[in-house]
Scaffold this motif. Sequence first.
Motif, PDB file in Angstrom:
ATOM      1  N   THR A   2       1.810 -46.692  16.619  1.00 46.60           N
ATOM      2  CA  THR A   2       0.691 -46.016  15.978  1.00 46.60           C
ATOM      3  C   THR A   2       1.186 -44.738  15.316  1.00 46.60           C
ATOM      4  O   THR A   2       2.013 -44.025  15.870  1.00 46.60           O
ATOM      5  N   TYR A   4      -0.194 -41.104  13.301  1.00 51.59           N
ATOM      6  CA  TYR A   4      -1.349 -40.223  13.194  1.00 51.59           C
ATOM      7  C   TYR A   4      -1.163 -39.344  11.962  1.00 51.59           C
ATOM      8  O   TYR A   4      -0.194 -38.597  11.870  1.00 51.59           O
ATOM      9  N   SER A 142       4.782 -43.701  25.266  1.00 52.93           N
ATOM     10  CA  SER A 142       3.359 -43.507  25.576  1.00 52.93           C
ATOM     11  C   SER A 142       3.012 -42.042  25.857  1.00 52.93           C
ATOM     12  O   SER A 142       1.898 -41.606  25.566  1.00 52.93           O
ATOM     13  N   ASP A 145       2.366 -40.552  22.597  1.00 55.60           N
ATOM     14  CA  ASP A 145       1.160 -41.169  22.028  1.00 55.60           C
ATOM     15  C   ASP A 145      -0.078 -40.484  22.605  1.00 55.60           C
ATOM     16  O   ASP A 145      -1.034 -40.211  21.869  1.00 55.60           O
ATOM     17  N   GLU A 146      -0.077 -40.180  23.885  1.00 55.55           N
ATOM     18  CA  GLU A 146      -1.212 -39.496  24.510  1.00 55.55           C
ATOM     19  C   GLU A 146      -1.393 -38.100  23.931  1.00 55.55           C
ATOM     20  O   GLU A 146      -2.519 -37.643  23.703  1.00 55.55           O
ATOM     21  N   CYS A 148      -0.585 -37.183  20.898  1.00 52.14           N
ATOM     22  CA  CYS A 148      -1.127 -37.362  19.551  1.00 52.14           C
ATOM     23  C   CYS A 148      -2.620 -37.700  19.577  1.00 52.14           C
ATOM     24  O   CYS A 148      -3.392 -37.198  18.763  1.00 52.14           O
ATOM     25  N   LYS A 149      -3.012 -38.525  20.527  1.00 51.71           N
ATOM     26  CA  LYS A 149      -4.441 -38.874  20.661  1.00 51.71           C
ATOM     27  C   LYS A 149      -5.266 -37.622  20.950  1.00 51.71           C
ATOM     28  O   LYS A 149      -6.371 -37.486  20.433  1.00 51.71           O
ATOM     29  N   GLU A 150      -4.723 -36.739  21.750  1.00 53.73           N
ATOM     30  CA  GLU A 150      -5.439 -35.503  22.074  1.00 53.73           C
ATOM     31  C   GLU A 150      -5.603 -34.611  20.848  1.00 53.73           C
ATOM     32  O   GLU A 150      -6.591 -33.927  20.693  1.00 53.73           O
ATOM     33  N   TYR A 152      -5.688 -35.742  17.668  1.00 56.29           N
ATOM     34  CA  TYR A 152      -6.359 -36.459  16.598  1.00 56.29           C
ATOM     35  C   TYR A 152      -7.827 -36.390  16.728  1.00 56.29           C
ATOM     36  O   TYR A 152      -8.739 -36.357  16.902  1.00 56.29           O
TER      37      TYR A 152
END
Length: 152
Positions: A2, A4, A142, A145-146, A148-150, A152
């Motif tokens: 993924t 971002y 991962s 990735d976590e 980046c999710k935070e 985004y």
Amino acid sequence: MTEYLFETYTEEETKRLASKLAILLSPGDVVTLEGDLGVGKTTFTKGGLGGAGLGVRRTINSPTFTIVKEYMGEIPLYHMDVYRIENSEEDIGFEEYFNGEGVTIVEWASFIKEFLPEKRLDIEITRKDEYIRKIVFKPIGSYFDEICKELY
């Protein structure tokens, strides 16, 4: 994997994005920065990873001629610019930094990809026009990735 995508419209917005990232980083984290000359890699590092982000009080500038600059803050910052060692087989102790007690930022990381850790956050900055920057976060692992999710 993924990706971002972020767009910033001013230098201050670029710095704020970097600052938000810095708050989420921990000792041992490695972030790579790719992009053309003058696109804002050092601005990204200065803006967020110094100052409020990692608590570095000194002025952060490009380590172009020294390859690595170390800054002490709440968390140490190891700022690398490996542009000058392109096509070099020399390992200048990358693992000590990558596994150290600080956060490592590597500009032009593609020149040392064989030395990079498996888990890292790759960031590519491109210029859309004089002020607008397209900033793509590419988490590898991962954990990143976590983060980046935070953001985004």
